[in-house]
Every structure is written in C-alpha cells, then in structure tokens.
Design a protein around this motif. Structure first.
Motif, mmCIF file in Angstrom:
data_model
loop_
_atom_site.group_PDB
_atom_site.id
_atom_site.type_symbol
_atom_site.label_atom_id
_atom_site.label_comp_id
_atom_site.label_asym_id
_atom_site.label_seq_id
_atom_site.Cartn_x
_atom_site.Cartn_y
_atom_site.Cartn_z
ATOM 1 N N ILE A 53 -19.850 55.856 37.895
ATOM 2 C CA ILE A 53 -19.868 55.861 36.444
ATOM 3 C C ILE A 53 -20.909 56.861 35.961
ATOM 4 O O ILE A 53 -22.103 56.691 36.201
ATOM 5 C CB ILE A 53 -20.240 54.456 35.903
ATOM 6 N N VAL A 54 -20.441 57.923 35.304
ATOM 7 C CA VAL A 54 -21.362 58.918 34.781
ATOM 8 C C VAL A 54 -21.751 58.511 33.367
ATOM 9 O O VAL A 54 -20.887 58.356 32.502
ATOM 10 C CB VAL A 54 -20.702 60.315 34.763
ATOM 11 N N VAL A 55 -23.015 58.323 33.130
ATOM 12 C CA VAL A 55 -23.506 57.940 31.806
ATOM 13 C C VAL A 55 -24.149 59.169 31.165
ATOM 14 O O VAL A 55 -25.209 59.621 31.571
ATOM 15 C CB VAL A 55 -24.534 56.793 31.920
ATOM 16 N N ALA A 56 -23.431 59.728 30.174
ATOM 17 C CA ALA A 56 -23.931 60.927 29.511
ATOM 18 C C ALA A 56 -23.805 60.722 28.013
ATOM 19 O O ALA A 56 -23.255 59.715 27.572
ATOM 20 C CB ALA A 56 -23.117 62.138 29.964
ATOM 21 N N GLY A 57 -24.292 61.667 27.238
ATOM 22 C CA GLY A 57 -24.130 61.515 25.803
ATOM 23 C C GLY A 57 -25.344 61.967 25.028
ATOM 24 O O GLY A 57 -26.278 62.554 25.581
ATOM 25 N N ILE A 58 -25.281 61.695 23.747
ATOM 26 C CA ILE A 58 -26.373 62.064 22.853
ATOM 27 C C ILE A 58 -27.642 61.357 23.339
ATOM 28 O O ILE A 58 -27.599 60.180 23.711
ATOM 29 C CB ILE A 58 -26.069 61.600 21.411
ATOM 30 N N SER A 116 -26.712 63.399 35.327
ATOM 31 C CA SER A 116 -25.671 63.792 36.268
ATOM 32 C C SER A 116 -25.567 65.307 36.415
ATOM 33 O O SER A 116 -26.355 66.075 35.858
ATOM 34 C CB SER A 116 -24.323 63.272 35.766
ATOM 35 N N TRP A 117 -24.510 65.689 37.145
ATOM 36 C CA TRP A 117 -24.250 67.111 37.383
ATOM 37 C C TRP A 117 -23.821 67.852 36.118
ATOM 38 O O TRP A 117 -23.563 69.044 36.156
ATOM 39 C CB TRP A 117 -23.169 67.268 38.470
ATOM 40 N N TYR A 118 -23.715 67.091 34.998
ATOM 41 C CA TYR A 118 -23.380 67.752 33.740
ATOM 42 C C TYR A 118 -24.593 68.403 33.089
ATOM 43 O O TYR A 118 -24.448 69.202 32.171
ATOM 44 C CB TYR A 118 -22.711 66.753 32.784
#
Lengths: 503, 503
Positions: A53-58, A116-118
C-alpha cells in the motif's frame, strides 16, 4: 476524457471535502473492521500475493495518523510499515529502487510504504521548471517496476490523499494554534499552502503518468478524519477481496526474437571457437600478470567508487567455480562476495524472483560475483517448466530493465557464459564421479539436465539474442580449455574496469 | 605452567617454522579433503550447531589465500566468508558486536570471520601504552559473547596464524621483490616486522585472556604454505567431528536469587498498587500534554543522536499493544519500529535466541519498541518448558550482559511490565471473545496460559529479582486501569529521554 482530466475529476470530488458524521460513521466502521480482519486472515492463509500500500498525497493531511489507525483496525503483526525519508548515505550508493526492493513483504503479508518511489518524480514535477526527460525516465522506471512486481505476486494499491486548498489551510491553522498539536505540522506542510495549484497539477500529471490496471491510483478525500479513515479501509478491503489480476501476456517468442535473415547464420553457441588452447607455461605467465593487474586495480583509490557485478552462467561442469576462484584470489576478502544461486528458499519464493538478486548488490568499491543468476528464469526455469511460459517470456524485458537500472546507477556489470562441448562435459562428469572430493559436485540432476542439452542450448541462444545489449553485452567464452577460459575472463574484467576508471 | 607461558610455548612451536614437502603433503591433503567434505555434509544434515571459524594472527602470512583454499577444499555453498574492515559509519552507530551478530550462520552451516571482534582488543594490547581497564573490558565482553553463543548452538574455532620474525621477513621480502605479487603486501604487514616482539607479546596476552574450553585458541604454524593449509584443514576437521560440548551448567535458581531477608516482604508483583485510576477528563488532558512533550522531544536536534529501545512485557490482555500505540501516535513513522515477538521462525531457531533482537536494534534518532522481548526466555520458555532449565537459568546473566552492551553503546533502554489482576484479565478475555474485531486476539493458548497464572507470576517475580539493575531497572505499571498505565508509561519515557538529553 483524457487521462489528465480523469485525474483532475477525481481531485474535484475530493476537493468538495466530503464529510461523515460520527453516528453515520460508527456502524460503517464496525462492519469495515470485521471485514478487514477477515480479509486479512484469508490473504495470510492463501499467501498467493502480498499487498503493498503506497501512502502518498498532499503533505499535512494526516496520512500518518491514518496509517496508525489501520494498524489498529487490522492485525498489526502481519503488516510492516516501511517509512522512508530522504535517502541515507548508504542508500544513495545503490540504485534508487534498491531500498524498496529490500523490504518487499512476503506473500500473505502487507506493507505500507511512506516516502515511496514517487518521491523523486513528484519533486521534479512540482519544481519550478520540471525537466521533461527526467520526468519521462522516472515515470518509466516506476511503471516498469510496478508492472514487474505486480506480475510476480505483489498487489499494489496506491492511495493519493487529497483535499481542497481551503480545507488544508484550515487544518494546518487548527493544528498550529494549539501547542499540543503544533508539532504535527512539518515545514513541508506549510509550503503546500503557498503552492497548492502547482502541487495539484504535479499530482495530476504524476497520476496520469503512472496509473495502470495492474497498479491503479485511488484518490482519498482527506479533509474529514473519519471519512479519510473509512475510505482508506474500504480501499484496502477491496484490494484484499479482489481476485488476482491476470498477469500481462507477453508476446510469443518468435515475435520477440530478431527476424531471421535471408541467409540464416549459426546461432551464438554454435559460433564458439573451441579450438583455443593455452599451454601450461603460457597460462602460468598470463595468470600471474592478469592477477597482478587486477589486484592492483581493485586496491587503487579510484576503484573505491566503483561497484562491480559479475555474472557467470554456463553448462554444468564448464568451470564457473574454478574461474571465479582465480578472480577472487586477486581480491581482498573484504571487498567481494560470491553468491552461488540455486533453488530459491522459502523467503525467496515469497517475493518476486529478482528480490534475491537486489539484496546482494554491491556498494561502491565492492564486487558481487553471481555463480548462476537471474538468467535462471530463462534457462532452468524455462526448460524444467518451473516458470510458466508467460513468466519466462516476460523475463527477457524485465531482465534488460533490471540491468539498465544497475548500469544507470553506476554499476559495472559484466556477463560471462562459459561454454563447453557435450563430449567435454561427459568427460568432466565422469572425472567427478571418480574423484573422492569432487563427487559431491555430480548429482542425478546433472545427468538429467544433460539429457536436455538441446533444450538448454536453445534457451541459451534465445537468451543471447534477447539480452545481449550494447550496455551489457554477453561474453561467451570457450571453456573446453579451462586455462583459456580463466585468462580470457580475467582479461575481460581487467580491461573493463580499466576502461571505466579511465573515463 | 601459567596461561601466559602456555601461549608462548605454542608460539615457540610455530616459530620453529615447520615445513612439509610436496610429496609428503599430497596424500595427507587427499585424505583431508575427503574427510572435510564428509564431515561438512554430516554437519549440514544434522544441523545441531553452526561452525564459526575466527581467522586471526600475524598480518601478512597468507590468511587470505588459506581461506580461499578452504573454500576450494570444502563445499563453498555452505560456507560464508565474513570479512570486516574498520567499522563503517553505519556500524559505528551500533554496539561493537552488532555487525558480528547480524551475520551469524545458521545451524549446519559455517562462517569464516576475518577482522573479528578481536580487533580492538589486539590493537589496544599492541599499542605503546595499553589501557588496562579497556583491555579488561574488551576481554570480558569477548568472553561473555563467546560463552553465550557457544552455549546456544554456535561452535567457535579460533585460529591464530603464527611464524617467526625471520620467516615473516623472508615472506614479505619475497612478495615485495616481484611486482606480480607485491600487491599482496599491505601496509600493516610491513609494520609487523618492526614491532614483532610487541606483536608477539600482545598476541600471547590476548590468547591467555580469551582462551576457554568452549572457545579454544589454536596456533597455526604459517611459514610453510602447505603446512599452513593442512593445519587449518585438520583444525576444521577436528572441530566438525568433535561431539557437541556440554553447555555450562549454571547455578541453581536459589543460589542466584537474593537471600530472603528475616522478615520476608512481598514479591514485586504483589506490591503493585492496582487502585490507581484516572478519570476520562484527567486522562484526555494528560494524554495531550505528554504526547505533545514526547512529540517535540523526538523531533529535537539532540534526539537525532539518541537510540532508544523500549521493552514491553506483561500479562496477556494487559494492554501492551494499545499502550504502544499511544506512544507511536506521537512519533514520525520513519523513526520507529514496533517489533511484535512471538514464536521464533525457522531462521531464528537456527541461531542463538538473542540474534533476532540484535537485528532490530535502532540507529541513533530511532526507537525500537519490542512487544514482548528477550525476556520470553525466562517467562514463556521457562513455564512451557520450551527451554531447558540450564538454558533459562543461564539467561538472567546473559540478558544482563546483553543489556549492558546496549547501554554501554549509548542506547537508552526502558523496560515496562504492564500488570493486571487475574479478575481483570478474565473480564478482558471475555470482552475479546464477544467483539467481532478483537476475537482474533483471544486464542486457546491464552486460556491455557491463564491456567498457569501462578507459574507465570513466579517466573516474572524471579525475573524482576534477577534483571532489575540500576542501569536498566524494571518499571512495573498497574494496567488494570488502562488510562493510568498509558499516562504512566508516557511520562516515564518522556522524563527518561529528557534526563538523557540534558546530560
């Protein structure tokens, strides 16, 4: 609607900052928690895939506390939270995806990835003047990585936490106003308010570039704490309950291979000149020379910045082990590692097949020597049907991408195939059987492989056709004469390192 | 003969620089190689112990090439060569033995250690003015470490490679004279000649200080290449063939426990005040305050240099998990790791019991929280007889030594026991059974443990008596009232960190 505006539409829904009241939320949460636990245990028991689960965002919307809540709702013993900050000094010495590969969860378990890798892609997109080719390169790397692991037992769920500019501002101010919560606001959160529009555009582009059927993005409305948690839980539940996606079907082999020319020439292994010989005297002289050159090279100051990966493949009894030893005799035990590859362990089977190779990559100044390698996927796993055709057909491209990541990060990669003829193999098998201290090296399996000599030759020839790149060419070395092979290999390694250090 | 001159006598034999001719060596080597392989496979199959071979000795005598030869004589697939240089930056942030613990081989396999834990001790002894107390401390650490692992499945073989000053000089000069071998001579090898007498004395002292029945030293005469290899092979063969040594029998428990005073007072758990309560309002206020203080602390610049280990033990259903969550809610996901401890995996059973805890130690600025811990050895493993009495009786001292190494290296270690009464446990067990999303937390095993309440209480009380040190005291916290427990734990952690950072 094009992909970019599809992402923007999803943002619009989140930016309406939907909410849910406490009373409405309660029964939903109760059911969700039971369902999540049930689904988690079913996944653990079946253990056919892991969930990443990738947790990304503002920044600043409470992703951390949402993750804490998930650990509370589910059984935290089977979840690992993998949180990454800026790359450490150690991590910077490896290809950028290395630190994510190391911690991939085993099948049946889940991993939650923060940082993450993002990261690099998003940072580039949100900068004042994003470099287009860097963006393309990062996006491609990400898509390739996600496709590879998603096709090999890792289910990826990507969550983008989003809200309106106003809601973000309100949230940040509320936290700042109270000294007991002000610590939750980090410097990067404050920057968001100033450049919200740029953040939003960058996010939209990023999602468009990296959305895929195998690894889709979901936007989580984040203004309301309860709804944020419920949406997260529901997304995870849906992922746990979804049937395994069919892996992409790669093109048939004949489409992958280069077209046969009008005058078919011999395939690679048939072109090997096995007549080469070295006399014992020549060998002794050359061995000492090349060994000394190698020894000086790897002890030079410049070498301390160079990571080297050597791959050895070849027929059984070609002499991989003894050739490797002639190399290591010139090295300091502290700077090399020989990794003999055979059937994967339980831990290794629980991850994508490349996982165990990523773990052994060398730091600068070090050398990892693979005695057999990832090419097993297109050799033994193909011939013995340990891998399905779709899996090994897909592997050629996966391997090329993997090797490109290695070389892009500065690794010097040299690939050797030690080739012997069928009669020489027979002689060596017989010698082993009669030697009291080599007989452990000959097993019934070796004899069975020999019966499939033709299939293995064909698989190797396909491998050369499909993975011999200009960046990472194959060196096919006749090993009927072991002395010749050892000198040729040493020479290639030394000249390759010298060439690299001379740049 | 005292121990020091025993070592010197062994040196004298080696300094006669014995040799063996090629013809004499040949049959010996042939037999030795077969026997070594046979013994290695027997060990691999039985997998009752691992073999750790420490390769130490005079610099520049060819230890490296001898190790290469061993890898050739034996099956290198089941041997890992662990070569260590000066500690890397990462390694320096951990206790000195950390990097050796990480790579301990699994039972059945062998490890060859270069650059072992003898480095610092030898360097101190060979310096111009050895610091006596440092020497004592290092020797004690080494003896404790070797005893611990030798008593827990690791067979240690320590080889000291030795020769006369003349032979060393001759060897060095011969290598230097030829440009094709001059690279084999390292700067430290040249220093040996100058201070041979000091090196010899330091070695003798070191051997005397660290020789033991469980982990004996052997001196390998090194002037002659063939004899060096044969002696090494014979030492390894003897080790592989030796029956498992009986582990040291620790004193009976009553001898370990402090003598009962004339007026016996209550044991620790009986002295816990379970009447403490916090109201919901008090709790909410205090929680916010302590959480905020903790959050600010761990984000402070000073904290970046502090590694923290928290240990949680206690009755089933005492509230370890939920208390841990109240702590982690204040932390950044990137700086902590919760390690839930349950039955060991296959990998963990193949190593000494402390191995899996060494692996999870935090770097500075990070926090590892153990949900159950190494104390399992003297709790569940004692009560359920998973460990033999000699093993858990030995563990109290092993644990104290382990914790001292942690605190010596700068780790802030805080140990909590969350205590509840028997009736409260029953109530919580029943609540769990009836909760749709807590019922996974109650198993038949929990009910069986409850039947042994008395035995567990007794084991815990012994544990407090024997592992409550002034450096690492136990904090026994009543958890009948969960709110009280959470606040007390937070408060202890915050004040401990503040006190440490204030130094």
């Amino acid at each position: 609607m094009n992909a970019r505006s599809a992402a923007t539409t999803r943002f619009e829904e989140a930016e309406r900052d939907p909410q849910i009241g406490k009373d409405a939320a309660k029964p939903i949460i109760t059911d969700l928690r039971s369902a999540l636990l049930k689904a988690q245990y079913a996944r653990l028991a079946k253990a056919d895939r892991s969930l990443l689960i990738v947790v990304a965002g503002i920044d600043g919307v409470g992703k951390g506390s949402t993750v804490n809540l998930i650990n509370e709702w589910m059984d935290a013993r089977h979840i690992r939270t993998l949180a990454y900050g800026p790359p450490t000094q150690e991590e910077s010495r490896y290809p950028f995806l290395w630190r994510y590969w190391r911690h991939l969860p085993a099948k049946g378990r889940s991993g939650i990835v923060f940082g993450s890798w993002y990261g690099p892609l998003f940072n580039e997109l949100v900068s004042k003047k994003p470099n287009r080719s860097k963006v393309e390169q990062l996006a491609t790397t990400i898509r390739d990585f996600e496709a590879l692991v998603a096709n090999d037992g890792v289910q990826i769920l990507k969550l983008w936490y989003h809200l309106s500019r106003e809601a973000h501002k309100k949230l940040t101010n509320r936290l700042l106003a109270d000294p007991e919560t002000s610590w939750m606001v980090r410097p990067e959160d404050l920057q968001v308010a100033r450049k919200f529009k740029r953040v939003r555009e960058a996010a939209g582009t990023m999602i468009m570039l990296t959305d895929s059927d195998l690894a889709p993005w979901q936007v989580i409305p984040s203004a309301d704490e309860r709804l944020r948690a419920i949406s997260t839980g529901q997304a995870i539940l849906a992922a746990l309950q979804a049937p395994a996606a069919a892996a992409a079907e790669p093109p048939p082999l004949r489409q992958l291979l280069p077209a046969s020319p009008a005058q078919p020439r011999k395939r690679r292994l048939a072109r090997v000149d096995h007549s080469v010989r070295l006399s014992e005297n020549e060998y002794d002289d050359l061995l000492a020379q090349w060994r000394s050159r190698l020894a000086h090279l790897v002890r030079s100051k410049a070498f301390a910045d160079l990571p080297v990966v050597l791959v050895f493949e070849g027929n059984d009894a070609a002499g991989k082990g003894s050739t490797i030893r002639r190399i290591t005799h010139a090295l300091d035990a502290r700077q090399y590692r020989v990794v003999p590859i055979s059937a994967p362990t339980e831990d290794e089977r629980a991850r994508p097949y490349l996982w165990r190779f990523w773990r052994e990559l060398p730091a600068p100044g070090n050398i990892t020597i693979f005695d057999r390698s990832w090419y097993g996927r297109v050799l033994v796993e193909r011939v013995e049907r340990f891998a399905r055709p779709a899996q090994w057909r897909r592997a050629y491209e996966e391997i090329n991408q993997f090797e490109q990541q290695l070389t892009d990060s500065g690794i010097l990669l040299i690939k050797f195939w030690l080739a012997i003829t069928k009669d020489v193999q027979l002689q060596r098998f017989r010698d082993r059987e009669h030697s009291p201290f080599k007989s452990f090296k000959i097993t019934p399996e070796d004899w069975r492989n020999r019966e499939k000599w033709g299939a293995y030759t064909n698989a190797a020839n396909d491998m050369f056709d499909l993975t011999d790149t200009s960046r990472s060419p194959w060196h096919v070395v006749s090993s009927n004469d072991k002395r010749h092979a050892r000198i040729t290999v040493l020479e290639r390694i030394v000249t390759a390192i010298e060439a690299r250090l001379a740049r």
